[in-house]
Write a protein that holds these residues in place. Structure first.
Motif, PDB file in Angstrom:
ATOM      1  N   ALA A 311       2.756  35.931   5.479  1.00 40.25           N
ATOM      2  CA  ALA A 311       1.990  35.816   4.174  1.00 40.25           C
ATOM      3  C   ALA A 311       0.847  36.716   4.561  1.00 40.25           C
ATOM      4  O   ALA A 311       0.361  36.955   5.790  1.00 40.25           O
ATOM      5  N   ALA A 312       0.170  37.376   3.402  1.00 43.92           N
ATOM      6  CA  ALA A 312      -0.804  38.442   3.640  1.00 43.92           C
ATOM      7  C   ALA A 312      -2.196  37.898   4.265  1.00 43.92           C
ATOM      8  O   ALA A 312      -2.609  38.605   5.258  1.00 43.92           O
ATOM      9  N   LEU A 313      -2.513  36.593   3.887  1.00 43.11           N
ATOM     10  CA  LEU A 313      -3.870  36.173   4.421  1.00 43.11           C
ATOM     11  C   LEU A 313      -3.740  36.002   6.192  1.00 43.11           C
ATOM     12  O   LEU A 313      -4.478  36.371   6.863  1.00 43.11           O
ATOM     13  N   ASN A 314      -2.627  35.542   6.402  1.00 43.82           N
ATOM     14  CA  ASN A 314      -2.331  35.311   8.015  1.00 43.82           C
ATOM     15  C   ASN A 314      -2.452  36.891   8.608  1.00 43.82           C
ATOM     16  O   ASN A 314      -2.884  36.864   9.632  1.00 43.82           O
ATOM     17  N   ARG A 315      -1.824  37.696   8.060  1.00 38.46           N
ATOM     18  CA  ARG A 315      -1.837  39.195   8.664  1.00 38.46           C
ATOM     19  C   ARG A 315      -3.229  39.725   8.677  1.00 38.46           C
ATOM     20  O   ARG A 315      -3.446  40.265   9.564  1.00 38.46           O
ATOM     21  N   ILE A 316      -3.922  39.433   7.657  1.00 46.45           N
ATOM     22  CA  ILE A 316      -5.233  39.979   7.577  1.00 46.45           C
ATOM     23  C   ILE A 316      -6.071  39.441   8.645  1.00 46.45           C
ATOM     24  O   ILE A 316      -6.576  39.898   9.378  1.00 46.45           O
ATOM     25  N   SER A 317      -5.827  38.053   9.150  1.00 47.71           N
ATOM     26  CA  SER A 317      -6.476  37.088   9.990  1.00 47.71           C
ATOM     27  C   SER A 317      -6.199  37.623  11.507  1.00 47.71           C
ATOM     28  O   SER A 317      -7.146  37.682  12.288  1.00 47.71           O
ATOM     29  N   LEU A 318      -4.966  38.191  11.489  1.00 44.40           N
ATOM     30  CA  LEU A 318      -4.572  38.704  12.904  1.00 44.40           C
ATOM     31  C   LEU A 318      -4.774  40.069  12.883  1.00 44.40           C
ATOM     32  O   LEU A 318      -4.467  40.819  13.716  1.00 44.40           O
ATOM     33  N   ASN A 319      -5.493  40.663  11.866  1.00 45.18           N
ATOM     34  CA  ASN A 319      -5.686  42.266  11.833  1.00 45.18           C
ATOM     35  C   ASN A 319      -4.771  43.043  11.803  1.00 45.18           C
ATOM     36  O   ASN A 319      -4.642  44.201  12.509  1.00 45.18           O
ATOM     37  N   GLU A 320      -3.655  42.453  11.436  1.00 39.69           N
ATOM     38  CA  GLU A 320      -2.309  43.261  11.433  1.00 39.69           C
ATOM     39  C   GLU A 320      -2.156  43.922   9.897  1.00 39.69           C
ATOM     40  O   GLU A 320      -1.073  44.784   9.641  1.00 39.69           O
ATOM     41  N   LYS A 325      -9.105  45.012   6.379  1.00 35.76           N
ATOM     42  CA  LYS A 325      -9.792  44.668   7.559  1.00 35.76           C
ATOM     43  C   LYS A 325     -11.072  43.868   7.170  1.00 35.76           C
ATOM     44  O   LYS A 325     -11.901  44.201   6.446  1.00 35.76           O
ATOM     45  N   ILE A 326     -10.810  42.591   7.853  1.00 37.34           N
ATOM     46  CA  ILE A 326     -12.166  41.709   7.425  1.00 37.34           C
ATOM     47  C   ILE A 326     -13.455  42.307   8.108  1.00 37.34           C
ATOM     48  O   ILE A 326     -13.249  42.986   9.095  1.00 37.34           O
ATOM     49  N   LEU A 349      -5.817  29.884  11.081  1.00 34.99           N
ATOM     50  CA  LEU A 349      -6.006  30.971  10.376  1.00 34.99           C
ATOM     51  C   LEU A 349      -7.734  31.207  10.093  1.00 34.99           C
ATOM     52  O   LEU A 349      -8.211  32.109  10.159  1.00 34.99           O
ATOM     53  N   THR A 350      -8.204  29.816   9.599  1.00 34.32           N
ATOM     54  CA  THR A 350      -9.594  30.068   9.149  1.00 34.32           C
ATOM     55  C   THR A 350     -10.773  30.305  10.298  1.00 34.32           C
ATOM     56  O   THR A 350     -11.514  31.213  10.300  1.00 34.32           O
ATOM     57  N   ASP A 351     -10.260  29.971  11.546  1.00 35.21           N
ATOM     58  CA  ASP A 351     -10.978  30.239  12.979  1.00 35.21           C
ATOM     59  C   ASP A 351     -11.085  31.575  13.149  1.00 35.21           C
ATOM     60  O   ASP A 351     -12.008  32.311  13.317  1.00 35.21           O
ATOM     61  N   LEU A 356     -13.785  36.993  12.805  1.00 34.09           N
ATOM     62  CA  LEU A 356     -13.646  38.374  12.497  1.00 34.09           C
ATOM     63  C   LEU A 356     -15.000  38.584  11.584  1.00 34.09           C
ATOM     64  O   LEU A 356     -15.130  39.876  11.241  1.00 34.09           O
ATOM     65  N   GLY A 357     -15.942  37.636  11.289  1.00 35.59           N
ATOM     66  CA  GLY A 357     -17.080  37.879  10.691  1.00 35.59           C
ATOM     67  C   GLY A 357     -17.004  37.323   9.017  1.00 35.59           C
ATOM     68  O   GLY A 357     -18.048  37.696   8.505  1.00 35.59           O
ATOM     69  N   ALA A 358     -15.988  36.916   8.558  1.00 34.25           N
ATOM     70  CA  ALA A 358     -15.858  36.465   7.268  1.00 34.25           C
ATOM     71  C   ALA A 358     -16.704  35.237   7.141  1.00 34.25           C
ATOM     72  O   ALA A 358     -16.862  34.203   7.746  1.00 34.25           O
ATOM     73  N   ASP A 359     -16.920  35.005   5.791  1.00 32.85           N
ATOM     74  CA  ASP A 359     -17.586  33.632   5.169  1.00 32.85           C
ATOM     75  C   ASP A 359     -16.450  32.914   4.676  1.00 32.85           C
ATOM     76  O   ASP A 359     -15.480  33.637   4.129  1.00 32.85           O
TER      77      ASP A 359
END
Ligand SMILES: [Zn+2]
Ligand SMILES: [Zn+2]
Length: 563
Positions: A311-320, A325-326, A349-351, A356-359
């Motif tokens: 899913a999108a959020l996981n790919r975002i968190s993995l920088n994929e 890009k976060i 995922l939230t870790d 990556l710098g997100a709130d």
């Protein structure tokens, strides 16, 4: 409609076929004389021990045998645990007509088109005024309620000898997002007419009243309007009411919306088609254009709140993710609940997002940014007060949930013999006065792995389990076609079993075992004047799995290839 003199009336039969003791795969049917009406046809997702299985659908054996009797499939609402199995059930049952509210109808039609079944499917739209005669005996009244998807209904089903009420998934929302409130008046008209009410149990253990969608929407708006950076919200694509709230907030706070996730695209498409979400195309932007807008004008709506791998959020968190890009200043809002078995995954995922710098903002008691679409105890009680059924059957929840549901019901004045705890496949018979347990029909779910119906047996499942736990070990043996001797050394391949580099001594033992087994086979073959390669394969598999288990305590799948 209900007639007190039952002398020449037939027995009304209800079967809680599936989805009784879990949230998923909902399907019940009602039978009177030579007619059957099905209510809902959902699928569920398999547990973790079912490798490679995509869906479970209700068992159709009884219905298939009686398909001439089936007059209709009634749909309470458009969630997949209520409509997802239609694709497989419809062809098996010769496409009985479907009755569904506008939203569910669009969702079903979209799927049917995808599977090229749209020409065969007969589907009729219903609304809050629909009161439909079905076959010779049945009448179905659709009553508007609130859930987390528009056009959700309770169904009141009348027969010549008893009436049933299906609550569907519901909550009472006194300020719902962009839809009317539940139809209290129609519900209260059922007083004294319901012989049995099937009530959902999802939140039967939660005290109080389910929060209103508007309250959640207000909280989200407050957060989003104060924030200067990019906003990334993950939500369930099935929670259409939330998607409406978020897009409305984006519009109010002058942010563009970027949708990331196929199921979201589809949900928004249907919501716009049904004029539930009315926005101009210009509010949506494509992911590759994201850099063209300042941070405070961007709201990214994505799937993956449960940490799903692709899913999108996981790919975002993995920088994929190719375009998203976060960066510092991004706010990720998890506008969803956490399904207990996913909690560890979600935390990882939230870790990653925080690293990556997100709130990050999650739903909490102090700041509610998610609300259930299922009524809490007070909603359930309100439904019972309005409709006053004679008997209640808790469904749509594990036995534990239904047990507590039963305790609540007793507290609210129902006698224990007026409350039925049922199981999948259980039939219930009504003689006009009393309900009693009937026979049980086959209800074991049918496994679907995306290829066809019921084509996966237990053996295949066992293989997949073994494969996922222990991997695979392949032996390639070159036999001379003339002498049946082994030419050269056996070759080995392994996936997920052992690293050859570290396992030289085991491999030597395996090789010796192969030579020994081959020698025995050769001797037998000479004796019987017949060389059977299948027998060699079987013997090798047996000897090797014994040896490997002894040495490693593991059971990989062993494949022997003779060339
Ligand atoms: Zn639902
Ligand atoms: Zn449901």
């Amino acid at each position: 409609m209900r007639v007190m003199n039952n002398n020449n009336k037939h027995t009304l039969k209800l079967c809680t076929l599936s989805g009784t003791s879990e949230i998923g795969r909902n399907s019940n049917f009602v039978e009177y004389d030579d007619e059957i009406v099905i209510v809902d046809a959902g699928y569920s997702f398999p547990g973790q021990e079912m490798y490679g299985i995509d869906y479970l659908i209700p068992n159709t054996r009884y219905l298939k045998k009686n398909k001439k009797k089936i007059k209709a499939i009634l749909i309470t609402h458009g969630h997949l645990d209520h409509i997802g199995a239609l694709k497989w059930m419809l062809p098996e049952l010769d496409y009985p007509p479907i009755y569904a509210g506008g939203f569910a109808k669009s969702l079903i039609e979209l799927k049917m088109k995808e599977y090229k079944m749209d020409r065969k499917v007969k589907i009729f739209g219903v609304d809050r005024k629909s009161d439909i005669a079905i076959g010779k005996y049945f009448k179905a009244k659709f009553i508007g309620i609130n859930h987390s998807i528009p056009d959700a209904f309770s169904i009141f089903l009348q027969s010549p000898n008893g009436n049933l009420f299906f609550s569907g998934d519901f909550k009472f929302d006194t300020s719902p997002a962009n839809e009317p409130e539940s139809d209290y008046q129609e519900l209260s008209k059922l007083k004294g007419k319901i012989d049995l009410a099937l009530m959902e149990s999802t939140n039967a253990t939660v005290p109080g009243k389910a929060p209103s969608e508007t309250q959640i929407s207000d909280n989200l708006e407050e957060i989003i309007s104060k924030y200067d950076g990019r906003i990334i919200v993950s939500a369930f694509s099935s929670l259409i009411t939330r998607l409406y709230s978020l897009i409305t907030i984006a519009q109010k706070t002058k942010r563009k919306v970027l949708l990331s996730g196929r199921s979201l695209d589809q949900a928004i498409l249907i919501a716009r088609e049904n004029r539930y979400i009315n926005v101009d195309d210009s509010i949506f932007i494509r992911d590759k254009d994201i850099h063209k807008y300042p941070d405070n004008e961007i709201l990214i709506l994505c799937t993956g709140s449960q940490g799903e791998r692709f899913a999108a959020l996981n790919r975002i968190s993995l920088n994929e993710h190719k375009f998203i890009k976060i960066k510092k200043g991004d706010l990720v809002i998890m506008s969803s609940s956490e399904i207990p078995e996913n909690i560890t995954k979600i935390e990882k995922l939230t870790d990653r997002l925080i690293a990556l710098g997100a709130d990050l903002m999650k739903d909490s008691v102090n700041m509610k940014i998610h609300s259930t679409g299922h009524g809490n105890q007070e909603d359930i009680k309100a439904m019972l007060d309005l409709t006053q059924p004679r008997n209640v059957m808790p469904v749509h929840g594990s036995l534990t949930f239904r047990y507590f549901h039963k305790l609540n019901l007793q507290k609210w004045g129902f006698r224990s013999d007026e409350i039925f705890l049922t199981e999948d496949g259980q039939t219930w018979e009504f003689n006009g006065s009393y309900w009693k347990r009937g026979t049980k029909i086959e209800s074991k779910p049918i496994l679907i792995d995306g290829l066809g119906v019921g084509d996966i047996g237990d053996i295949v499942l066992k293989d997949r389990k073994q494969l996922s736990e222990f991997g695979i070990f392949t032996v390639i043996l070159n036999l001379s076609s003339k002498t049946k001797r082994i030419i050269g050394r056996p070759k080995f391949l392994s996936r997920g079993f052992i690293y050859f580099k570290n396992s030289q001594s085991l491999l030597n033992e395996i090789q010796n075992c192969i030579f020994d087994t081959h020698r025995d086979w050769e001797r037998d073959s000479i004796q019987h004047k017949k060389y059977e390669e299948e027998a060699l394969k079987t013997a090798l598999e047996k000897q090797l799995s014994k040896l490997i288990y002894k040495k490693t305590e593991r059971e990989p799948i062993i494949l022997i290839a003779i060339i």
